[in-house]
Design a protein around this motif. Structure first.
Motif, short mmCIF file in Angstrom:
data_model
loop_
_atom_site.label_atom_id
_atom_site.label_comp_id
_atom_site.label_asym_id
_atom_site.label_seq_id
_atom_site.Cartn_x
_atom_site.Cartn_y
_atom_site.Cartn_z
N LEU A 477 1.31 -1.11 -0.38
CA LEU A 477 0.20 -0.09 0.33
C LEU A 477 1.03 1.35 0.73
CD1 LEU A 477 -2.72 -0.95 2.46
CD2 LEU A 477 -2.94 -1.57 0.10
N LEU A 478 1.93 0.57 1.23
CA LEU A 478 2.64 2.24 0.98
C LEU A 478 4.02 2.41 -0.10
CD1 LEU A 478 3.63 1.81 4.57
CD2 LEU A 478 1.26 3.12 4.04
N TYR A 479 3.90 1.54 -0.93
CA TYR A 479 4.97 1.66 -1.67
C TYR A 479 4.53 2.60 -2.73
CZ TYR A 479 8.60 0.74 -5.25
OH TYR A 479 9.72 0.30 -5.96
N PRO A 480 3.73 2.11 -3.36
CA PRO A 480 3.07 3.17 -4.79
C PRO A 480 3.23 4.58 -4.38
CG PRO A 480 2.10 1.47 -4.32
CD PRO A 480 2.49 1.30 -3.38
N LEU A 481 2.40 5.04 -2.63
CA LEU A 481 2.62 6.32 -2.24
C LEU A 481 4.00 7.12 -2.44
CD1 LEU A 481 0.06 6.11 0.49
CD2 LEU A 481 -0.68 6.99 -1.70
N PRO A 505 5.02 11.02 1.34
CA PRO A 505 6.42 9.48 1.35
C PRO A 505 6.99 9.58 0.19
CG PRO A 505 4.13 9.31 2.36
CD PRO A 505 3.99 10.26 1.66
N ALA A 506 6.55 11.03 -0.83
CA ALA A 506 7.14 10.44 -2.60
C ALA A 506 7.52 11.91 -2.47
CB ALA A 506 5.13 10.79 -4.08
N ALA A 507 7.93 13.11 -1.61
CA ALA A 507 8.50 13.93 -1.85
C ALA A 507 9.60 13.99 -2.68
CB ALA A 507 8.27 15.19 -0.64
N ASP A 508 10.25 13.75 -1.67
CA ASP A 508 11.60 12.94 -2.38
C ASP A 508 12.48 13.23 -3.25
OD1 ASP A 508 12.81 14.98 -0.12
OD2 ASP A 508 13.36 13.13 0.80
#
Length: 612
Positions: A477-481, A505-508
């Motif tokens: 669930l978290l990896y795609p985010l 989580p995706a910002a960097d």
């Protein structure tokens, strides 16, 4: 004078009493609704009838015949004196009667909660209950807060495979921990791996008396319980009164299987010990403290002789147990409650159930109860007994209180092998092997998560196994985010699309990807960021956009944010980011660019609009 004019001439002072009366009635009605929601007993008690009492009384007595031997047995799993199983059995039904929304659920000691208690509350002082009572108090407080702040959604992050693996691991661990009592073995370690090893290593030390009695109890429980599920296959045919009585007796006999086996086991051991005092060597429960526990706040320190353990040390030892115990208790109770609510066609208020459980654990800790939860077996018995309201639990609670006062001297003759047989018979039903085949056919990834959780629970302990399982199940669930699919349409100007929006989580990753593309493939003076799928921007994401704009500025490249929601746009404006540009749509952005840069001719502009 018209009617309308006459109304206008009425002094305001004359209207005030009527307005105040309506306002008072409104407040009164609002208070009633609040009380009905927070104290569900207010909804059903005014309509309580003699017929309801008869059904609740029978159901309460039936459940009591199960909870008394189970409570004594589960206390052994929690590594506490047997009477603590009964202490944990009477307060929670009283509390649930006031705050609970299910007529079927019975709160009390369960196999899983008992195992979790001993996992987190191991004390260096034998039979010390301080840690267990503190755990009940704090766990109840957390459950209560979860209910008041509507945090029940957190349990949704524990997937089915993880929960099933945890339940199976707990059942196997609990069941095997009782094998030593069936064989009458001594000094067997608690942790699963060592328990298995030393149980087999010490089989030559088997106590024959305990073994014969324990195996006999397991077999007897298996067959006696079948009486409560006999299919008479004559539902449409009339039966006589004597047949009805006989069938009811057989059902009651099967339902009270635990109590029947314990009574028979006590009678047999007592008789054999008196006939063959030198030969009979049964392992008995031993003396049980009679009477009611004192009503007081749990001690938050341990002092015995020269040994002292402070509150901070106790909290440090329990650690993550303060979070795992409340979650497991809620999951166990809600799974049971929802199942019977659907079956019996009534609504379960999840938030109020959290409040009921939390209050039950808090007040339970005042009477020396360790953490409790909903029991599937006892809830099933309660429902099959035609219980009508939560008042059935009050009857159960009173019977347990009477047992503590009157029957405690008799409990010391209960063989440990009989209690072990009750536990093994109860937990074996928790093992669900069918789910393995289903996951293999439907989703093999879930099967991988299931086995990782199962193996971790056996190797490291079920408290760590469930944490590992939750972590692994959240990864998909978290990896795609954290690694969203960023698509760049190579047009003039390039358009950047974010499929899953932009969160911290995706910002960097977003920042690095855009900068890498600018250094390798993108050659343009303008970039369009399609923000239509961005539903929320947090601080980290905003700072990432600010960094990208700061990186682009020395290269004379401008970023235009397109289709951003008003709320998120205001967040960016509050951040005071220089050179920030917005547009309502891609077409508008292209038009804006063409007006600022005449070198983009009309044909290229048309091509961009078609492509987008």
């Amino acid at each position: 004078m018209t009617e309308q004019e006459s109304l206008q001439l009425i002094p305001a002072a004359n209207l005030a009493p009527e307005g105040n009366r309506l306002q008072h009635l409104f407040k009164k009605e609002k208070i009633k609704l609040y009380l009905k929601k927070k104290f569900p007993i207010v909804q059903w008690f005014p309509n309580y009838s003699w017929q309801f009492f008869q059904c609740d009384f029978i159901a309460g007595m039936t459940v009591a015949m199960t909870v008394i031997p189970q409570g004594l047995a589960y206390a052994r799993i929690a590594d506490l004196p047997p009477q603590f199983g009964l202490y944990s059995s009477f307060m929670s039904p009283f509390v649930y009667c006031i705050f609970g929304t299910s007529k079927d659920i019975t709160l009390g000691p369960t196999a899983i909660m008992s195992l979790m208690t001993t996992s987190f509350c191991s004390s260096s002082i034998k039979n010390d209950s301080t840690c267990a009572l503190i755990l009940a108090f704090v766990a109840g407080f957390i459950q209560l807060m979860m209910g008041l702040f509507h945090l029940g959604f957190l349990i949704s992050f524990i997937s089915g495979p993880v929960l099933s693996a945890f339940t199976t691991a707990a059942a196997v661990t609990i069941g095997f921990s009782q094998v030593k009592h069936i064989f009458g073995l001594k000094k067997i370690p608690k942790d699963f791996i060592h328990c298995v090893y030393f149980t087999f290593a010490k089989l030559d030390e088997t106590n024959v008396w305990d073994f014969i009695l324990g195996i006999s109890c397991i077999i007897s429980l298996y067959f006696i319980k079948k009486f409560r599920s006999i299919d008479w296959d004559d539902e449409d045919e009339p039966i006589t009164f004597s047949q009805k009585v006989a069938r009811k007796f057989l059902w009651l006999f099967g339902t009270a299987a635990n109590a029947v086996v314990v009574i028979v086991a006590v009678s047999i051991t007592f008789a054999i010990i008196n006939i063959y005092p030198d030969k009979a060597d049964f392992t008995l429960t031993g003396d049980i403290q009679s009477g009611l526990p004192p009503f007081r706040l749990p001690n938050f320190t341990i002092k015995q002789g020269n040994f002292t353990q402070t509150t901070g040390e106790i909290f440090s030892d329990i650690g993550v147990g303060f979070f795992i115990i409340p979650l497991i208790g809620i999951i166990e109770t809600m799974a049971i409650g929802k199942s019977f609510a659907r079956k019996n066609c009534y609504k379960l208020d999840a938030t109020q159930e959290f409040v009921a459980m939390g209050t039950a654990n808090i007040l339970g800790s005042f009477v020396s109860a360790y953490p409790v939860a909903g029991s599937f077996s006892r809830t099933a018995i309660n429902a099959q007994s035609s219980v009508k309201t939560p008042a059935g639990g009050v009857v159960t609670g009173f019977v347990v209180l009477v047992a503590l006062i009157v029957l405690a001297p008799v409990f010391k003759y209960i063989p440990t092998a009989a209690l072990a047989a009750i536990i093994i018979s109860a937990v074996i039903q928790m093992v669900d092997l069918q789910i393995i085949r289903k996951m293999w056919n439907m989703q093999k990834t879930d099967l991988f998560i299931y086995f990782i959780t199962l193996i971790s629970s056996f190797a490291l302990g079920i408290e760590y196994g469930i944490l590992i399982g939750i972590g692994i199940s959240l990864f998909p669930l978290l990896y795609p985010l954290s690694r969203p699919n960023i698509q760049i349409q190579q047009s003039s100007p390039p358009v950047i699309n974010l499929e899953l929006g932009l969160q911290f989580p995706a910002a960097d990753y977003f920042e690095d990807t855009i900068i890498d593309m600018l250094n390798t493939t993108i050659r343009a003076h303008y970039l369009i960021l399609d923000c239509q799928k961005i539903f929320s921007l947090d601080y980290t994401a905003i700072k990432s956009i600010e960094k990208i704009i700061a990186y682009l500025e020395p290269h004379n490249i401008y970023l235009i944010l397109v289709g951003l929601k008003t709320k998120e746009k205001n967040k960016l404006l509050e951040a005071n980011i220089p050179a920030l540009q917005f547009s309502s749509s891609i077409e508008s952005a292209i038009q804006q660019i063409s007006e600022e840069n005449p070198r983009i001719d009309s044909e290229e502009q048309a091509e961009l609009i078609i492509n987008n």
